[in-house]
Design a protein around this motif. Structure first.
Motif, PDB file in Angstrom:
ATOM      1  N   GLY A 150      -1.460  -5.497  -1.292  1.00  0.00           N
ATOM      2  CA  GLY A 150      -2.598  -4.931  -2.001  1.00  0.00           C
ATOM      3  C   GLY A 150      -3.715  -5.950  -2.101  1.00  0.00           C
ATOM      4  O   GLY A 150      -3.700  -6.982  -1.424  1.00  0.00           O
ATOM      5  N   PHE A 151      -4.666  -5.674  -2.972  1.00  0.00           N
ATOM      6  CA  PHE A 151      -5.883  -6.474  -3.049  1.00  0.00           C
ATOM      7  C   PHE A 151      -5.626  -7.954  -3.321  1.00  0.00           C
ATOM      8  O   PHE A 151      -6.287  -8.822  -2.745  1.00  0.00           O
ATOM      9  N   GLU A 152      -4.668  -8.256  -4.178  1.00  0.00           N
ATOM     10  CA  GLU A 152      -4.385  -9.661  -4.487  1.00  0.00           C
ATOM     11  C   GLU A 152      -3.888 -10.402  -3.238  1.00  0.00           C
ATOM     12  O   GLU A 152      -4.326 -11.519  -2.944  1.00  0.00           O
ATOM     13  N   PHE A 175      -7.715   1.218   2.217  1.00  0.00           N
ATOM     14  CA  PHE A 175      -6.761   1.194   1.115  1.00  0.00           C
ATOM     15  C   PHE A 175      -6.473   2.580   0.574  1.00  0.00           C
ATOM     16  O   PHE A 175      -7.201   3.529   0.816  1.00  0.00           O
ATOM     17  N   SER A 177      -4.787   4.384  -3.266  1.00  0.00           N
ATOM     18  CA  SER A 177      -4.777   4.060  -4.699  1.00  0.00           C
ATOM     19  C   SER A 177      -3.593   3.177  -5.079  1.00  0.00           C
ATOM     20  O   SER A 177      -3.682   2.379  -6.008  1.00  0.00           O
ATOM     21  N   ASP A 178      -2.469   3.275  -4.364  1.00  0.00           N
ATOM     22  CA  ASP A 178      -1.305   2.416  -4.632  1.00  0.00           C
ATOM     23  C   ASP A 178      -1.626   0.934  -4.475  1.00  0.00           C
ATOM     24  O   ASP A 178      -1.036   0.086  -5.136  1.00  0.00           O
ATOM     25  N   ASP A 179      -2.544   0.608  -3.593  1.00  0.00           N
ATOM     26  CA  ASP A 179      -2.833  -0.782  -3.297  1.00  0.00           C
ATOM     27  C   ASP A 179      -3.420  -1.543  -4.473  1.00  0.00           C
ATOM     28  O   ASP A 179      -3.338  -2.764  -4.534  1.00  0.00           O
ATOM     29  N   TYR A 180      -4.006  -0.835  -5.436  1.00  0.00           N
ATOM     30  CA  TYR A 180      -4.555  -1.490  -6.630  1.00  0.00           C
ATOM     31  C   TYR A 180      -3.441  -2.098  -7.485  1.00  0.00           C
ATOM     32  O   TYR A 180      -3.637  -3.107  -8.134  1.00  0.00           O
ATOM     33  N   ARG A 181      -2.294  -1.466  -7.504  1.00  0.00           N
ATOM     34  CA  ARG A 181      -1.192  -1.898  -8.374  1.00  0.00           C
ATOM     35  C   ARG A 181      -0.334  -2.999  -7.774  1.00  0.00           C
ATOM     36  O   ARG A 181       0.455  -3.603  -8.471  1.00  0.00           O
TER      37      ARG A 181
END
Length: 184
Positions: A150-152, A175, A177-181
Motif C-alpha cells: 500500500g501507500f506506506e 490503487f 481502497s484496500d491499499d490505504y489500510r
C-alpha cells in the motif's frame, strides 16, 4: 417548459429510479445470499532456482531478488481439495522489480506504483508490453507494483529508488481502497 428541459428532467428521474432500484436489490441480496470468503484458504508459492529466497528486504518494505525468474503458483484449499488458480513465471530486473528491462541510474523515469494489479499477479506481467511502447522515449518506465502493498510501502520503494540514484520525473499510482489500510 421547453421540450429539452422536460426531456432532461425525465432522463434524470429515470436514472435516479434505476440507482434506487439497484441499491434496494443489492441490499436484499446481501441479506439472503451468503458470500463465501476463501481468502484465508489461498496459498501462494514462490520458487526460483537462482536464489535461496525470492524476496529482498529494503528499508520499510521488500522487493524481489534481482535478475531472477520466479515461478509463482497459487492454490486454494476448498472442501478438502486443492484447486490451482494460476502458475506462471515472473521475471525481475537488476533492481528486483517485476519487469525485464533493467533500470539505469540518472535516467529520467516514470514510476508506476501499485499492488498486485500493477505487479501483474496471475499471469506473465503486462508491464513489458507497456514498456515496449516507451523504448524510444526519453523516459524509462519502472514497475513499482508489489503484491500486497500500500501507500506506506510505495513511499519506502520510492525512497529506495532515490537512494539508488534513479531519477523519478513522474509517478502514476494505481490503487484500490484496500491499499490505504496496508502498512509497510
Amino acid at each position: 417548459m421547453n421540450i429539452l428541459k422536460k426531456f432532461s428532467i425525465n432522463v434524470v428521474l429515470i436514472l435516479l429510479s434505476l440507482i434506487f432500484i439497484v441499491t434496494i436489490v443489492e441490499y436484499f441480496l446481501g441479506l439472503f445470499v451468503t458470500k463465501q470468503d476463501y481468502s484465508n484458504q489461498r496459498y501462494m508459492l514462490y520458487k526460483s532456482n537462482n536464489q535461496n529466497s525470492v524476496f529482498k528486504n529494503i528499508d520499510g518494505g521488500f522487493i524481489y531478488q534481482p535478475n531472477i525468474e520466479i515461478e509463482n503458483t497459487t492454490f486454494f484449499y476448498i472442501n478438502n481439495q486443492w484447486i490451482k488458480e494460476f502458475d506462471y513465471i515472473m521475471p525481475t530486473n537488476n533492481f528486483g522489480l517485476v519487469q525485464t528491462k533493467d533500470l539505469y541510474p540518472e535516467k529520467k523515469s516514470i514510476l508506476l506504483l501499485g499492488d498486485s494489479y500493477t505487479e501483474g499477479v496471475g499471469a506473465y506481467p503486462w508491464f513489458d508490453k507497456l514498456n515496449k511502447n516507451y523504448e524510444s522515449s526519453k523516459y524509462q518506465l519502472i514497475n513499482g507494483g508489489i503484491l500486497g502493498t500500500g501507500f506506506e510501502s510505495w513511499f519506502n520503494l520510492y525512497n529506495h529508488l532515490l537512494i539508488e540514484n534513479i531519477e523519478i520525473s513522474k509517478i502514476v499510482i494505481i490503487f484500490t481502497s484496500d491499499d490505504y489500510r496496508r502498512g509497510a
